[in-house]
Design a protein around this motif. Structure first.
Motif, short mmCIF file in Angstrom:
data_model
loop_
_atom_site.label_atom_id
_atom_site.label_comp_id
_atom_site.label_asym_id
_atom_site.label_seq_id
_atom_site.Cartn_x
_atom_site.Cartn_y
_atom_site.Cartn_z
N TRP A 192 -2.70 1.71 9.26
CA TRP A 192 -4.14 3.12 8.87
C TRP A 192 -4.19 3.98 10.38
O TRP A 192 -5.18 5.22 9.64
N ARG A 199 -2.21 9.52 5.42
CA ARG A 199 -3.12 8.53 5.07
C ARG A 199 -3.28 8.14 3.27
O ARG A 199 -2.69 7.59 2.39
N GLN A 200 -4.45 9.53 3.51
CA GLN A 200 -4.33 9.77 1.97
C GLN A 200 -2.83 9.57 1.13
O GLN A 200 -2.91 9.42 0.02
N LEU A 203 -1.33 6.68 -0.27
CA LEU A 203 -2.61 5.76 -0.53
C LEU A 203 -1.89 6.32 -2.32
O LEU A 203 -1.94 5.31 -3.46
N PHE A 206 1.34 5.10 -3.53
CA PHE A 206 1.18 3.69 -3.41
C PHE A 206 0.56 3.77 -4.58
O PHE A 206 1.14 2.98 -5.97
N ASP A 207 0.02 4.79 -5.15
CA ASP A 207 -1.24 4.15 -6.39
C ASP A 207 0.08 4.58 -7.54
O ASP A 207 0.35 4.75 -8.88
N LEU A 216 -0.37 -3.69 -1.37
CA LEU A 216 -0.55 -2.93 -0.11
C LEU A 216 -1.13 -3.47 0.88
O LEU A 216 -1.77 -4.00 0.09
N ALA A 218 -1.69 -2.85 4.08
CA ALA A 218 -2.91 -1.84 5.63
C ALA A 218 -2.83 -2.73 6.78
O ALA A 218 -4.29 -3.51 6.63
N ASN A 219 -2.60 -2.32 8.00
CA ASN A 219 -3.41 -2.56 8.99
C ASN A 219 -4.10 -2.07 9.75
O ASN A 219 -3.07 -0.49 10.14
#
Lengths: 243, 243
Positions: A192, A199-200, A203, A206-207, A216, A218-219
């Motif tokens: 994270w 990060r965005q 994401l 991934f999308d 996903l 996430a840690n």
């Protein structure tokens, strides 16, 4: 493929260093079994000697689940010939990050795209060589970074059946389109607060993946802080999809 | 706490329905063991009869790991007295979603905040009652939705040691501040294309939680499509933190 050294660990795992043409690599195979072992391609950011302890640990963990693992050095890294354009792009990236500047598309493209272009065919050659060994069969998974390399491989290499992708590097815009063409099951790891990516953007990537089955995971923490539980979840993903 | 019925399943799990004052609930306990069992509070969106098969399946799965589970009906749901303001808020939400309109803060606040205010003390009373039984000890985890209820409980109830939160409902803005006060380990489940919440809001809430140890496990599909592997990952999270 020429084996240059071998050692057997206490757990019965055989580690063999090899060269494929000029490319150094390492192959780990589980203690002998009757059936050929499924294979995991172990991705990494470059620098095999430095990465070796962590890669060997991952490989031995996978061997306990019955998997063989193989990795090769990235172009321009470790003992391979220097690649000045790549070094320039890396220097540009580090300078921008150190200055706290946004990392521009031109830096990301210059760093990642040539690497993808050159590394992916080498991974495919590695796959040809390793799958010709009698003790190794399939199916095949890709595990690790560089996420753009894993993405391209998942698109162009039909022998890849599933992938654990580590969202720990900057992603060229063009890869988002490519991600839509990925259809194999994916398990995406994201730290994270990773200082080494956006990060965005992770994401969004991934999308973008076209896979119907994708997770996903996430840690908390930075690039190197992936918790043990996340490694175990990734191992279970491969057990579900490659056995 | 008054038990009103009981049945024992083939796997040895004892299911007992009870009332706590006027509130109906269900308690599941694993086959008898020497030590008191740790406890999971099973959250749900309201409507115990409708939710019973899924809750019982989760509870029996947890019992196999040694956990007791308990759930109570939410205020205004199932067999409990109607709560006209809540029904109005639900109707407003469904109308906005059906019309494809953005769901306004006033609707979300009117729906969720009174529920949190009323349900959280009831969960705490339930905890008092269940922990007084000799066969149940601690530690205690919360598992499920409504995520705002789980968040408030994790803040105000020191006996909660870990939580699996299902990001499957709209979140009032005020809860984001409250999330910063959560410090217990969290495992947050998100369905990537959940029609019943806002993905960006769920990601923002995950970011806001103050816990040092938190995992986001996001999977493809809608509200009811949580894959089996995600349920197993949540179970392992509790085994790591409540045993």
């Amino acid at each position: 493929m020429r084996f240059t050294s071998e050692q057997r660990f206490d757990d019965g795992v055989l580690e063999r260093e090899f060269t494929l043409g000029e490319i150094p690599g390492v192959l780990w195979t589980p203690p002998s079994s009757s059936a050929p072992a499924p294979l995991i391609l172990l991705g990494h950011p470059g620098g095999l000697r430095r990465m070796h302890p962590r890669l060997a640990a991952r490989a031995r963990h996978s061997a306990a689940d019955g998997f063989a693992s193989v990795t090769v050095e990235l172009p321009g890294s470790g003992d391979r010939p220097r690649w000045p354009a790549l070094e320039q792009a890396r220097a540009d990236l580090h300078r921008a990050m150190k200055a706290g500047e946004p990392v521009g598309d031109e830096i990301i493209d210059a760093l990642v795209l040539p690497l993808v272009e050159k590394a992916v065919p080498e991974w495919r050659d590695t796959l040809d060589a390793v799958l010709s060994l009698p003790e190794i069969g399939g199916p095949v998974g890709y595990s690790g970074g560089v996420i753009s390399i894993g993405t391209r491989l998942a698109v162009v290499e039909p022998r890849i059946s599933a992938a654990v992708l580590f969202a720990g590097s900057f992603v060229p815009r063009v890869m988002f389109e490519e991600a839509r063409q990925v259809t194999v099951p994916l398990h995406v790891l994201l730290q994270w607060d990773d200082e080494g990516n956006d990060r965005q953007s992770a994401l969004d990537l991934f999308d973008a993946f076209g896979s119907k089955e994708k997770t996903l995971n996430a840690n908390m923490g930075g690039h190197a802080g992936v918790p043990e539980s996340a490694g175990e979840a990734a191992a279970r993903f491969f057990t579900r999809h490659l056995r």
